[in-house]
Scaffold this active site. Structure first.
Site, PDB file in Angstrom:
ATOM      1  N   LYS A   1       0.843  -1.197   0.000  1.00 22.64           N
ATOM      2  CA  LYS A   1       0.000   0.000   0.000  1.00 22.64           C
ATOM      3  C   LYS A   1       0.879   1.249   0.000  1.00 22.64           C
ATOM      4  O   LYS A   1       0.603   2.213  -0.710  1.00 22.64           O
ATOM      5  CB  LYS A   1      -0.942  -0.017   1.219  1.00 22.64           C
ATOM      6  CG  LYS A   1      -2.055  -1.056   1.084  1.00 22.64           C
ATOM      7  CD  LYS A   1      -2.795  -1.369   2.382  1.00 22.64           C
ATOM      8  CE  LYS A   1      -3.718  -2.564   2.166  1.00 22.64           C
ATOM      9  NZ  LYS A   1      -4.453  -2.993   3.351  1.00 22.64           N
TER      10      LYS A   1
ATOM     11  N   GLN B   1      -5.196  -1.932   9.369  1.00 18.51           N
ATOM     12  CA  GLN B   1      -4.975  -3.247   8.746  1.00 18.51           C
ATOM     13  C   GLN B   1      -5.570  -4.363   9.608  1.00 18.51           C
ATOM     14  O   GLN B   1      -5.358  -4.402  10.814  1.00 18.51           O
ATOM     15  CB  GLN B   1      -3.461  -3.462   8.531  1.00 18.51           C
ATOM     16  CG  GLN B   1      -3.114  -4.720   7.764  1.00 18.51           C
ATOM     17  CD  GLN B   1      -3.619  -4.708   6.330  1.00 18.51           C
ATOM     18  OE1 GLN B   1      -3.693  -3.675   5.681  1.00 18.51           O
ATOM     19  NE2 GLN B   1      -3.984  -5.868   5.825  1.00 18.51           N
TER      20      GLN B   1
ATOM     21  N   ASP C   1     -11.414   2.035   3.514  1.00 17.87           N
ATOM     22  CA  ASP C   1     -11.656   0.591   3.392  1.00 17.87           C
ATOM     23  C   ASP C   1     -13.152   0.290   3.223  1.00 17.87           C
ATOM     24  O   ASP C   1     -13.526  -0.828   2.871  1.00 17.87           O
ATOM     25  CB  ASP C   1     -11.168  -0.119   4.666  1.00 17.87           C
ATOM     26  CG  ASP C   1      -9.935  -0.957   4.422  1.00 17.87           C
ATOM     27  OD1 ASP C   1      -9.727  -1.387   3.275  1.00 17.87           O
ATOM     28  OD2 ASP C   1      -9.186  -1.187   5.393  1.00 17.87           O
TER      29      ASP C   1
END
Ligand code: GUN
Length: 281
Positions: free
Chosen positions: A52, A96, A119
């Site tokens: 990322k 994450q 997300d």
């Protein structure tokens, strides 16, 4: 032989377009910023987070990764998220997953400002997807849909079988495909006679987490097979689909690596750019 749904090539094309948008924002005085929080030292998560960061660098997005010790408390993690919610330079916040077991995942995600939730995991964004309202869509499902459409796979009225009922992939991709007018059986570990479902699928999305689980006899000839799996076998990354055999039967197939994974990161970048654009444009 199946047509390859080349996530790597599609993502590369998309990244060029995103770069233009990042540059346009910079011309308006806005540098796009993404902060990734990694709690603990899960090796797979470390790889994802690194990738990322690389994608941010490629686009000129200010990517910041905050690594916290595995024993970080729920309160400290939430305090950090709330601080990032207030920071103007931060357009996107990503925690994450998976988190260490002592942390309450849904509680943590609920503290991310929905506008910065790149997300799409906040209940507000999940709820918007569920009710057909515009919101931030989770990266992997969004990437899968992009890949299917870009590959010219017909969707409306087709049977799209999803295997896996996670909040990250299974449920949101089922909802997206439903919004595209597919008929969507959502299968999982307790499904009886899974193969009977998969053999009817015009579109088959495998998010199972078992290497080469989908075999050729489970696939309808001509189907579009999307492999969401990332399994490590003898040091090699393989998907949930037995690619060598299934590619002989399917009409379209996404490889691992170079399929869904590449699209996921690209969609994360898109969600981040969109978050910044919402502030500026
Ligand atoms: N872990 C596995 N996939 C994902 C993802 O898309 N986002 C986050 N935050 N964690 C993940």
């Amino acid at each position: 032989m199946a047509k390859i749904m080349d996530g790597k090539a599609l993502a590369a094309e998309q990244m060029i377009q995103l770069k233009t948008r990042v540059d346009a924002l910079r011309d308006k005085g806005k540098t796009v910023g993404l902060t990734v929080i990694l709690v603990g030292d899960n090796p797979a998560s470390q790889v994802y987070v690194r990738n990322k960061g690389k994608a941010c660098q490629e686009l000129g997005i200010l990517g910041d990764t905050i690594v916290l010790p595995a024993e970080t408390s729920q309160e400290d993690l939430i305090a950090l998220i709330e601080k990032l919610n207030r920071e103007k330079a931060v357009d996107g916040i990503l925690v994450q997953l998976p988190l260490p077991r002592h942390l309450n995942e849904s509680e943590v995600l609920r503290h991310i400002a929905p506008d910065k939730d790149v997300d799409g995991f906040h209940i507000e964004n999940a709820g918007k997807l569920f009710t057909g309202q515009p919101g931030v869509v989770a990266c992997t499902p969004k990437g899968i849909l992009h890949m299917l459409k870009a590959s010219g796979v017909p969707l409306s009225g087709k049977e799209a079988v999803v295997i896996g009922r996670s909040n990250i992939v299974g449920k949101p991709i089922a909802m997206l495909l439903l919004n595209e007018n597919c008929t969507v059986p959502l299968c999982h570990s307790r499904t009886q006679d899974l193969a009977a479902h998969t053999r009817r699928a015009d579109i088959l999305v495998a998010a199972v987490g078992k290497p080469r689980f989908i075999t050729a006899d489970m696939v309808k000839p001509g189907a579009a097979v999307v492999d969401v799996g990332i399994n490590r076998v003898d040091g090699k990354v393989v998907g949930d689909v037995d690619f060598e055999q299934v590619e002989k039967v399917a009409g379209y197939i996404s490889p691992v690596p170079g399929g869904v994974g590449k699209m996921t990161i690209c969609m994360l970048m898109e969600n981040t750019v969109e978050a910044a654009e919402r502030k500026v444009l």
